[in-house]
Design a protein around this motif. Sequence first.
Motif, PDB file in Angstrom:
ATOM      1  N   VAL A  76       0.841  -1.200   0.000  1.00  0.00           N
ATOM      2  CA  VAL A  76       0.000   0.000   0.000  1.00  0.00           C
ATOM      3  C   VAL A  76       0.875   1.249   0.000  1.00  0.00           C
ATOM      4  N   ALA A  77       1.935   1.235   0.786  1.00  0.00           N
ATOM      5  CA  ALA A  77       2.839   2.385   0.836  1.00  0.00           C
ATOM      6  C   ALA A  77       3.551   2.582  -0.503  1.00  0.00           C
ATOM      7  N   ALA A  78       3.955   1.492  -1.153  1.00  0.00           N
ATOM      8  CA  ALA A  78       4.625   1.598  -2.444  1.00  0.00           C
ATOM      9  C   ALA A  78       3.690   2.193  -3.492  1.00  0.00           C
ATOM     10  N   VAL A  79       2.440   1.782  -3.514  1.00  0.00           N
ATOM     11  CA  VAL A  79       1.465   2.324  -4.475  1.00  0.00           C
ATOM     12  C   VAL A  79       1.243   3.810  -4.206  1.00  0.00           C
ATOM     13  N   ALA A  80       1.174   4.189  -2.927  1.00  0.00           N
ATOM     14  CA  ALA A  80       0.965   5.602  -2.582  1.00  0.00           C
ATOM     15  C   ALA A  80       2.145   6.447  -3.066  1.00  0.00           C
ATOM     16  N   VAL A  81       3.356   5.966  -2.887  1.00  0.00           N
ATOM     17  CA  VAL A  81       4.539   6.705  -3.344  1.00  0.00           C
ATOM     18  C   VAL A  81       4.528   6.836  -4.862  1.00  0.00           C
TER      19      VAL A  81
END
Length: 157
Positions: A76-81
Amino acid sequence: MVLNNIEELLEKYENGETSLKEEQQLKHYFASDQVAPHLEMYKPMFGYFTVSKQEQFNNDLPLETSRKFNYKWLSVAAVAVLMIGFYFGGNFNDTDLGTYDDPELALAEVTRSLEMISQSFNKGVSTVAYLDEVEKGTATLGYLNELDNATELIFKN
């Protein structure tokens, strides 16, 4: 004679100079019922050492050997970045490098920029001008060190 020996051992014990055999003698003496009245204050200390030596820890400590890492939140954090990067990315292929066609205008702009840099540099130099005074003080301390060496030579003989 035994009391004098115990007092000497106590003095050695307080100075940290006793051997294990002498410490054993002190523990044996203070475990008995025939302790001199002025040495009664040492009895709890040596009694504590005897009791604490027999203590054991019997409780089980819960140890977690495996800890699961939640990879779901990492994705989820990778997609947000990535989404933030795409949104603020814009076009990086700009060919406008700020060049000037008129040489006089370019010279005026460079002169203005260099003047601004010079003013900032002069302001920074003026704030560290006190370092010259520190250097003078350090040199004076060097002379004092030489004077100290000379007086040591004089008073040593």
